[in-house]
Design a protein around this motif. Structure first.
Motif, mmCIF file in Angstrom:
data_model
loop_
_atom_site.group_PDB
_atom_site.id
_atom_site.type_symbol
_atom_site.label_atom_id
_atom_site.label_comp_id
_atom_site.label_asym_id
_atom_site.label_seq_id
_atom_site.Cartn_x
_atom_site.Cartn_y
_atom_site.Cartn_z
ATOM 1 N N GLU A 70 41.539 35.922 37.974
ATOM 2 C CA GLU A 70 40.160 35.081 37.854
ATOM 3 C C GLU A 70 38.886 35.908 37.980
ATOM 4 O OE1 GLU A 70 37.880 30.812 38.653
ATOM 5 O OE2 GLU A 70 39.713 31.485 40.146
ATOM 6 N N VAL A 71 38.029 35.958 36.988
ATOM 7 C CA VAL A 71 36.741 36.502 37.029
ATOM 8 C C VAL A 71 35.693 35.550 37.713
ATOM 9 C CG1 VAL A 71 34.907 37.426 35.904
ATOM 10 C CG2 VAL A 71 37.150 38.132 35.551
ATOM 11 N N GLY A 72 35.187 35.786 38.821
ATOM 12 C CA GLY A 72 34.224 34.865 39.482
ATOM 13 C C GLY A 72 34.978 33.733 40.061
ATOM 14 N N CYS A 73 35.898 33.867 40.885
ATOM 15 C CA CYS A 73 36.753 33.175 41.557
ATOM 16 C C CYS A 73 36.140 32.171 42.579
ATOM 17 C CB CYS A 73 38.071 33.682 42.326
ATOM 18 S SG CYS A 73 37.579 34.808 43.677
ATOM 19 N N LEU A 79 42.046 29.043 41.805
ATOM 20 C CA LEU A 79 43.167 29.647 42.191
ATOM 21 C C LEU A 79 44.126 28.812 42.533
ATOM 22 C CD1 LEU A 79 42.036 33.182 43.040
ATOM 23 C CD2 LEU A 79 42.882 32.794 41.244
ATOM 24 N N GLN A 80 43.821 28.002 43.907
ATOM 25 C CA GLN A 80 44.552 27.140 44.328
ATOM 26 C C GLN A 80 45.186 26.156 43.203
ATOM 27 O OE1 GLN A 80 41.534 25.329 47.133
ATOM 28 N NE2 GLN A 80 43.103 25.516 48.654
ATOM 29 N N GLU A 81 44.654 25.724 42.217
ATOM 30 C CA GLU A 81 45.184 24.885 41.157
ATOM 31 C C GLU A 81 46.336 25.797 40.632
ATOM 32 O OE1 GLU A 81 42.919 23.161 38.215
ATOM 33 O OE2 GLU A 81 40.871 23.017 39.747
ATOM 34 N N HIS A 91 51.058 37.205 42.187
ATOM 35 C CA HIS A 91 50.663 37.339 40.854
ATOM 36 C C HIS A 91 49.211 37.027 40.738
ATOM 37 C CE1 HIS A 91 55.324 37.227 39.557
ATOM 38 N NE2 HIS A 91 54.959 38.449 40.309
ATOM 39 N N LEU A 92 48.576 36.571 41.802
ATOM 40 C CA LEU A 92 47.173 36.121 41.636
ATOM 41 C C LEU A 92 45.951 37.198 41.853
ATOM 42 C CD1 LEU A 92 47.406 32.357 42.336
ATOM 43 C CD2 LEU A 92 47.148 33.391 40.047
ATOM 44 N N THR A 93 44.964 37.234 41.347
ATOM 45 C CA THR A 93 43.925 38.168 41.698
ATOM 46 C C THR A 93 42.587 37.517 41.522
ATOM 47 O OG1 THR A 93 44.949 40.215 41.366
ATOM 48 C CG2 THR A 93 42.644 40.399 41.414
ATOM 49 N N GLY A 94 41.754 37.340 42.516
ATOM 50 C CA GLY A 94 40.177 36.915 42.062
ATOM 51 C C GLY A 94 39.448 37.802 42.696
ATOM 52 N N CYS A 95 38.405 37.730 41.617
ATOM 53 C CA CYS A 95 37.100 38.732 41.908
ATOM 54 C C CYS A 95 35.840 37.714 42.027
ATOM 55 C CB CYS A 95 36.949 39.574 40.846
ATOM 56 S SG CYS A 95 35.635 40.829 40.946
ATOM 57 N N GLU A 96 35.118 38.064 43.088
ATOM 58 C CA GLU A 96 33.655 37.257 43.230
ATOM 59 C C GLU A 96 32.612 38.280 43.785
ATOM 60 O OE1 GLU A 96 31.003 34.711 43.839
ATOM 61 O OE2 GLU A 96 32.843 34.038 42.703
ATOM 62 N N LEU A 97 31.493 37.715 42.991
ATOM 63 C CA LEU A 97 30.248 38.463 43.387
ATOM 64 C C LEU A 97 29.764 38.507 44.986
ATOM 65 C CD1 LEU A 97 28.081 40.581 42.406
ATOM 66 C CD2 LEU A 97 26.988 38.454 41.307
ATOM 67 N N ASP A 131 48.842 38.281 32.065
ATOM 68 C CA ASP A 131 49.249 37.433 31.035
ATOM 69 C C ASP A 131 48.130 36.454 30.886
ATOM 70 O OD1 ASP A 131 52.356 37.765 30.724
ATOM 71 O OD2 ASP A 131 52.050 37.438 32.950
ATOM 72 N N LEU A 132 47.286 36.115 31.750
ATOM 73 C CA LEU A 132 46.117 35.292 31.607
ATOM 74 C C LEU A 132 44.863 35.782 32.552
ATOM 75 C CD1 LEU A 132 47.787 31.820 32.472
ATOM 76 C CD2 LEU A 132 47.156 32.529 30.359
ATOM 77 N N VAL A 133 43.770 35.952 31.889
ATOM 78 C CA VAL A 133 42.477 36.219 32.414
ATOM 79 C C VAL A 133 41.842 35.154 32.411
ATOM 80 C CG1 VAL A 133 40.467 37.813 32.561
ATOM 81 C CG2 VAL A 133 42.767 38.704 31.757
ATOM 82 N N LEU A 134 41.189 34.529 33.514
ATOM 83 C CA LEU A 134 40.285 33.215 33.579
ATOM 84 C C LEU A 134 38.933 33.356 33.816
ATOM 85 C CD1 LEU A 134 40.218 29.872 33.895
ATOM 86 C CD2 LEU A 134 40.968 30.470 36.162
#
Length: 240
Positions: A70-73, A79-81, A91-97, A131-134
């Motif tokens: 997720e871009v801008g998590c 991500l909780q959803e 399998h989850l990655t989050g990026c936040e500014l 598989d997914l980029v959110l």
């Protein structure tokens, strides 16, 4: 382009990201986006249903095997959803500014969810690994076209063949908020020219939703039945 002057993309990214952080810092704390608000929980539930329907329609039902960035998590709500939908934390990655929002995400997410601070376009993600980029209402906060393009190219690079960018953002400008701009479908197509796009309009315009839900929450569905009152677009953008 910045104030009529063309600047290198790398410099434009730094200028724009600093501006995004400053714009967010100006926002006063509010409970407007709390799930306790009837308009918010209906918005979230509508989007959840659309995500679930999209996964089933595309045969992505083995959610434990899916890799998602997720871009801008933000504070980690999306991500909780996805964890509740069966994706594995590793399998989850989050990026936040914004560091303070990333710290909030770290408090609520499992330790093996990878969280990274800074510019998402420089994120160390292996090509063709996801598989997914959110992205959810990130691109509408980026006012520089070159910065949008650089981020879109990075997101596309991370996707496996057959993977999807999962896009959720509003489609039109908000005349009361110069810090954001709508992203129409033609712009989405320009950002992902090789993608096969399936898009739908969802989400009752938030100012209308707040007003009608103050009268009765059931009015959200009544007004949301009118397509021209929906302000956001949810799109699945497939990498063939």
């Amino acid at each position: 382009m910045r104030d009529g002057v063309k600047v290198p993309v790398s410099d434009a990214v730094q200028v724009e990201l600093a501006a995004v952080a400053e714009r967010y810092a100006r926002r006063a704390p509010t409970d407007r986006y709390s799930l306790l608000q009837p308009d918010v929980w209906q918005l979230v539930h509508e989007r959840q249903r659309a995500w679930l329907q999209g996964l089933v329609a595309r045969g992505l039902t083995d959610t434990a095997a899916l890799q998602l960035v997720e871009v801008g998590c933000g504070a980690g709500g999306n991500l909780q959803e996805w964890l509740r939908l069966g994706l594995r934390p590793e399998h989850l990655t989050g990026c936040e500014l914004l560091p303070e929002r990333l710290a909030q995400a770290r408090e609520v997410l499992p330790v093996n969810v990878r969280l990274v601070a800074g510019d998402a376009s420089t994120l160390d993600i292996a090509p063709a690994s996801q598989d997914l980029v959110l992205q959810a209402t990130v691109f509408s906060s980026l006012l520089d076209d070159a910065v949008q393009q650089q981020l879109a190219e990075a997101m596309w690079r991370w996707l496996k063949p057959g993977g999807h960018v999962l896009w959720y953002d509003f489609t039109m400008d908000n005349p009361r908020n110069p810090d954001v701009r709508g992203v129409p479908l033609r712009r989405v197509q320009a950002l992902f020219p090789q993608g096969r796009i399936h898009a739908q309009r969802i989400t009752l315009a938030p100012p209308i939703a707040r007003r009608v839900c103050a009268l009765h929450p059931a009015l959200y569905s009544v007004f949301n039945a009118l397509p021209w009152l929906r302000t956001h677009r949810l799109a699945w953008i497939q990498k063939s």
